[in-house]
Enzyme design. Structure first.
Site, short mmCIF file in Angstrom:
data_model
loop_
_atom_site.label_atom_id
_atom_site.label_comp_id
_atom_site.label_asym_id
_atom_site.label_seq_id
_atom_site.Cartn_x
_atom_site.Cartn_y
_atom_site.Cartn_z
NE ARG A 179 1.51 8.66 -8.71
CZ ARG A 179 1.78 8.12 -9.88
NH1 ARG A 179 2.49 8.78 -10.78
NH2 ARG A 179 1.33 6.92 -10.18
CG LEU B 51 -2.43 -5.45 -7.00
CD1 LEU B 51 -3.55 -5.52 -8.03
CD2 LEU B 51 -1.93 -6.84 -6.65
CG ASP C 178 5.93 3.72 -5.69
OD1 ASP C 178 5.71 3.39 -6.88
OD2 ASP C 178 5.34 4.67 -5.13
N1 SAM Z 1 -1.39 -0.71 -8.20
C1 SAM Z 1 -1.22 0.00 -9.46
C2 SAM Z 1 -0.88 -0.97 -10.56
O1 SAM Z 1 -0.62 -2.13 -10.26
O2 SAM Z 1 -0.89 -0.57 -11.72
C3 SAM Z 1 -0.18 1.12 -9.36
C4 SAM Z 1 1.23 0.73 -9.04
S1 SAM Z 1 2.34 2.15 -8.88
C5 SAM Z 1 3.93 1.51 -9.20
C6 SAM Z 1 2.37 2.46 -7.14
C7 SAM Z 1 1.34 3.46 -6.74
O3 SAM Z 1 1.29 3.61 -5.32
C8 SAM Z 1 1.63 4.83 -7.30
O4 SAM Z 1 0.51 5.27 -8.03
C9 SAM Z 1 1.86 5.70 -6.04
O5 SAM Z 1 1.45 7.03 -6.21
C10 SAM Z 1 1.05 4.96 -5.00
N2 SAM Z 1 1.47 5.21 -3.62
C11 SAM Z 1 2.73 5.27 -3.15
N3 SAM Z 1 2.74 5.50 -1.83
C12 SAM Z 1 1.44 5.59 -1.44
C13 SAM Z 1 0.80 5.83 -0.18
N4 SAM Z 1 1.50 6.02 0.92
N5 SAM Z 1 -0.55 5.86 -0.15
C14 SAM Z 1 -1.27 5.67 -1.28
N6 SAM Z 1 -0.72 5.44 -2.49
C15 SAM Z 1 0.62 5.41 -2.57
#
Ligand code: SAM
Length: 211
Positions: free
Chosen positions: A62, A112, A115
């Site tokens: 994002r 960590l 999604d």
């Molecule tokens: N790791 C962080 C934490 O523990 O606070 C963020 C967790 S958040 C629920 C999941 C993150 O993964 C989101 O910011 C989302 O935008 C990112 N994300 C989802 N799919 C992704 C992808 N294919 N490549 C990179 N980032 C991704």
């Protein structure tokens, strides 16, 4: 939207000089720690303090989140605190991971609070799958460590099943993890961990070793 995400065509094209200070690159060499789906970069920054002699990269899809994370890192650098060895870039890690890292380059990876993608038809969007684990394993050196955490029981079971299907990973036992500073940081450094802890205190951490 990720059609607009730019990415290097190969690791040789990945220019890290715009991401880290010259000092940090001289001190640390190549990137060896990848925080995948790093969100706002709380853990990425924490890792830069825990491992001042490693280059840490956060991968996040994002754009606004990436901008925020990079701002925080630059602020930290400007204040003379650590952070010269941390960077967050916009990337779709599920698509372009092999474009960034050479074979065996990484010694640590983190997933960590990814999604959950609850619906069965969306399981293919999960960032951990047996196929993607093969790609990640390529970039990991032997003995490298992969940290995973989630507060979603169903996702925990899914990730476990995918690691179990992969011959390249072995679970690290709890006793081996005693005193592990990354495990300790997972409970506090990420936005989602904080939320999970507020909710009911449950988050499931599992750690794997590249064999
Ligand atoms: N790791 C962080 C934490 O523990 O606070 C963020 C967790 S958040 C629920 C999941 C993150 O993964 C989101 O910011 C989302 O935008 C990112 N994300 C989802 N799919 C992704 C992808 N294919 N490549 C990179 N980032 C991704």
């Amino acid at each position: 939207a990720d059609m607009l995400v730019t990415y290097p065509t190969s690791p040789a094209d990945f220019d890290i000089t715009r991401l880290y200070t010259r000092d940090a690159i001289e001190r640390c060499g190549h990137i060896s720690v990848a925080d995948v789906g790093c969100g706002y970069g709380g853990m990425t920054m924490r890792l830069s303090e825990l491992f001042p002699n490693k280059l840490i990269i956060g991968l996040e899809i994002r754009e606004v989140v990436v901008e925020y994370a990079q701002e925080q890192i630059l602020k930290q650098r400007a204040e003379g605190r650590s952070g010269d060895n941390a960077a967050v870039i916009r990337s779709n890690a599920m698509k372009h991971f092999p474009c960034y890292f050479r074979k065996g380059q990484l010694d640590t990876m983190l997933f960590l609070f990814p999604d959950p993608h609850f619906k069965k038809s969306n399981h293919r969007r999960r960032i951990i799958s047996v196929n993607l684990l093969a790609e990640y394993a390529y970039a990991l050196k032997k003995g490298a460590i992969v940290y995973t955490a989630t507060d979603v029981f169903e996702l925990r079971q899914w990730m476990d099943s995918q690691f179990a299907l992969s011959p390249m990973f072995q679970e690290v036992t709890d006793s081996e993890l005693k005193g592990d500073p990354v495990v300790a940081a997972i409970g506090t450094a990420t936005a989602d961990a904080e939320r999970a802890l507020r909710k009911d205190g449950t988050h499931y951490i599992k750690v794997y070793r590249r064999v």
